[in-house]
Design a protein around this motif. Sequence first.
Motif, short mmCIF file in Angstrom:
data_model
loop_
_atom_site.label_atom_id
_atom_site.label_comp_id
_atom_site.label_asym_id
_atom_site.label_seq_id
_atom_site.Cartn_x
_atom_site.Cartn_y
_atom_site.Cartn_z
N UNK A 495 0.82 -1.21 0.00
CA UNK A 495 0.00 0.00 0.00
C UNK A 495 0.86 1.27 0.00
N UNK A 496 1.99 1.23 0.68
CA UNK A 496 2.84 2.42 0.75
C UNK A 496 3.76 2.58 -0.46
N UNK A 497 3.80 1.59 -1.34
CA UNK A 497 4.64 1.68 -2.53
C UNK A 497 3.86 2.32 -3.67
N UNK A 498 4.56 2.56 -4.76
CA UNK A 498 3.93 3.13 -5.94
C UNK A 498 3.42 2.04 -6.90
N UNK A 499 3.65 0.77 -6.58
CA UNK A 499 3.25 -0.33 -7.46
C UNK A 499 1.84 -0.77 -7.09
N UNK A 500 0.87 -0.02 -7.60
CA UNK A 500 -0.51 -0.28 -7.21
C UNK A 500 -1.04 -1.59 -7.80
N UNK A 501 -0.45 -2.05 -8.91
CA UNK A 501 -0.91 -3.32 -9.47
C UNK A 501 -0.59 -4.48 -8.53
N UNK A 502 0.57 -4.41 -7.90
CA UNK A 502 0.89 -5.45 -6.91
C UNK A 502 -0.09 -5.40 -5.75
N UNK A 503 -0.42 -4.18 -5.30
CA UNK A 503 -1.39 -4.03 -4.21
C UNK A 503 -2.76 -4.57 -4.61
N UNK A 504 -3.19 -4.28 -5.82
CA UNK A 504 -4.48 -4.78 -6.29
C UNK A 504 -4.49 -6.30 -6.35
N UNK A 505 -3.42 -6.86 -6.88
CA UNK A 505 -3.31 -8.32 -6.99
C UNK A 505 -3.33 -8.96 -5.61
N UNK A 506 -2.65 -8.34 -4.65
CA UNK A 506 -2.60 -8.86 -3.29
C UNK A 506 -3.99 -8.86 -2.66
N UNK A 507 -4.72 -7.78 -2.82
CA UNK A 507 -6.06 -7.70 -2.24
C UNK A 507 -7.00 -8.72 -2.88
N UNK A 508 -6.86 -8.94 -4.17
CA UNK A 508 -7.69 -9.95 -4.82
C UNK A 508 -7.41 -11.34 -4.28
N UNK A 509 -6.13 -11.66 -4.06
CA UNK A 509 -5.78 -12.98 -3.56
C UNK A 509 -6.17 -13.16 -2.09
N UNK A 510 -6.25 -12.07 -1.34
CA UNK A 510 -6.63 -12.18 0.07
C UNK A 510 -8.08 -12.60 0.24
N UNK A 511 -8.84 -12.67 -0.84
CA UNK A 511 -10.21 -13.16 -0.75
C UNK A 511 -10.28 -14.63 -0.40
N UNK A 512 -9.14 -15.32 -0.45
CA UNK A 512 -9.12 -16.75 -0.11
C UNK A 512 -9.07 -16.98 1.39
N UNK A 513 -8.86 -15.95 2.19
CA UNK A 513 -8.60 -16.14 3.62
C UNK A 513 -9.75 -16.78 4.39
#
Length: 862
Positions: A495-513
Amino acid sequence: MHPIIFFSKMDFSQSNLFGYIEDLQELTIIERPVRRSLKTPEEIERLTVDEELSDIERAVYLLSSGQDIQGTSVVANLPVLMRQNPAETLRRVVPKIREVLHVAGVEMQLTAAVSFLTVLQEESVSIHTYSHSFLHIILQNLEHRDAGVSNAWLETLLAVIEALPKETVRHEILNPLVSKAQLSQTLQSRLVSCKILGKLANKFEAHIIKREILPLVKSLCHDVEYEVRACVCRQLEHIAQGIGTELTKTVVLPELVELARDEGSSVRLAAFETLVNLLDMIDADDRSQTVLPLVKSFCEKSFKSDESILLSLSFHLGKLCNGLYGIFTPEQHLRFLEFYKKLSTLGLQQENGHNDNQLQLQTLEQEKKYILVRKNCAYNFPAMIVFVDPKNFHLELYSIFFCLCHDPEVSVRYTMAISFYEVAKLLNSGVYSIHKELVTLLQDESLEVLDALVGHLPEILELMTTGGENNGSESKLLSIPDLIPALTTAEQRAATSLKWRTHEKLLQKYACLPHIISSDQIYYRFLHRMLTIILTNNVLPVQKAAARTLCVYLRYNRKQEQRQEVIQKLIEQLGQGKSYWNRLRFLDTCEFIMELFSKSFFCKYFFLPVLELTHDPVANVRIKLCCLLPKVKSTLKIPTDKHLLQQLELCIRKLLCQEKDKDVLTIVKKTVLELDRMEISVDAFQKRFYENDLLDQEKERQEHLLLEMEQLEKEKQQNEGRSTNINDKIFEKKRRDSKSSLLSKSITLSVPGSSSGTSSGKEDKKSKLVRSQSFNTQVLHPKYSNIDKCPNKNSATGYTSSASVMGKSSMLSFSDDSFRTHSTGNSGNAAFPSSSSSRNLFNSADQKNNGNKESQSRKMSM
């Protein structure tokens, strides 16, 4: 009032004036190229073409009298001309291109090679016409003096060979190739011949290859130039596949062995890689007697005198070890394993403060080479697990796995993160042994490593929780206490980085929790974080990913109070938020809720808050709402939601009458037409909405079972203390009364009799709890793919999955009287009841009707 000018700030000293003059001179220098690039009237006149000319005439004119840039434009536009008018293009334009290419520059040559390949791929003309018009042009330009141009035409020719008939290839390509492959020809001609021979090997039968191609191959293998020998060596793989196993053993393998001992390092490298690729075609005897000694010599020379093969050896080592596995002795097996370990730590040895003569300072090139070697070892790590057997992983390879995951180079750790899922699959029940490395990679300082790991994060977490011996839902992740902090830290760093695509991908994968950790852990560690991201993040894809994941968390939350709190925050902070951006995100969230939840849930909690946005002061919010209204209407059922339908119609009338924004009014009118064409589903099953109703009913059942689970767990916690006290008293009573034989019979008769009533009630509750927990593991926590890929439309796969889920949930005995009385008795405490009593829980009459309808639907499905 006049502006006050502070002249004291301006320094007009001599030094500053010279500085200003220099700055002005720099500006004039910058302008000069711009002025030079402008065209004179004469140049513009020469570049002007009559607008009345047709496309074909304009192309012929520009190729005849135009400049190079115009001719290049015509050549680039050749596929378009072929699509529009192929006959005229072949008759007038292609001959002109053939003439121009003799004197054309590099740019036009490259453009022509690409255009000819595009015409072939688009199949604008028949292959016979193509070979008649274009093949000779391609062959004429193959030996261009520029290597880049020659390679471009060669790629086009190799693609053409696959499409041409055999006779054309034989007469036009193979026969002239005999003379061009001779030693008297140029180096470029012989290199081109090598590559063409490799392509022709897949075109003809084995006897033709043996008679016409193999003699050329043998002569090229003994060419005086090492470049030709290396080139033809790489084509031996294709030739071997064309001639079969027997000829490979008698013809190709001896040539490879000889080339493997060549004086040129590039030739030896090509021979080694070809041998590795041909291992499947070499029998066991040749592997042990021919290939294995060569591989040993390569391994020995790679550190001593021939470092050029080191990179290739490290890259192909996994394939090589598994290809030779059957002929290894235990000593050889251990030797190759030690060789892999040595390569995995190459360049990481420290001198420990000693300056020995044997330890030399590594140059920058060596350091780069060693990094690539370790990266290749990381790439081959799954293959090496297969080589040593997963049972021996901890003993043989865990130390190397640890080193590669903690390697100082990002590229090595990145490769390990990519292959982490493969390693976890191979370890299976022993996957818990690498949980520390998973936490390490999640907390890696490089976001590239995190991005590589996140790609298969749901699968990895599932293996971590189900791959070990403890498969119970209550023991999930108890053995990995650092995982949840690592997941939260990874999200915060993204979230604090400028790579928002990585952040988006991470949030999508966290739906498995929800399938991995408990509902409380999600609520306290992740759910509120998702809401914060929606409210504070500035990137729209990230906000949408967080909104969908939050809806998934809400969907599988098991506590009524927590669900109510989240729903209230969504409505107040998003739907009624001060920022119009938040209200837009509320509508996005409502789309996800309609996708994941039942219709009754959306109608109860979100239908009216959505309609309130028809009065929103911002036009963009009203436009988005109007686009969403058809989906909103599809959640209604008649006659249950008749009052909500009236509210929807009232809001649309107000929009039509009171809306002043032209854009919004246009959208409203289109939406009204679409809403009029829509058909509302009825409470009863209908053929038109059968699949939709079936899926919605299953969602509603799951939501009701959440309530049952919550209530049963509360009762279980309340009765645990009582049951333990009662059991202790019964045990003490039995122990005392066992002393007297007269009272023992009465006690043995009375105690079971007295406890039978209570035990039967407890058994019923226990059976309910077991069924609800089985629903929790089977339905409420589906695979990550089901969570991430909930379809908006009812596809065939979605219907099948819902049917299978209904098959499982049928074991939950919804028609059981105990469930019926319990659910009706606690309907007031339900977190997901419908808006009216008819859609709350099934009463007896509705259950009979639904049972008949369900039986009919099952017959229809059968």
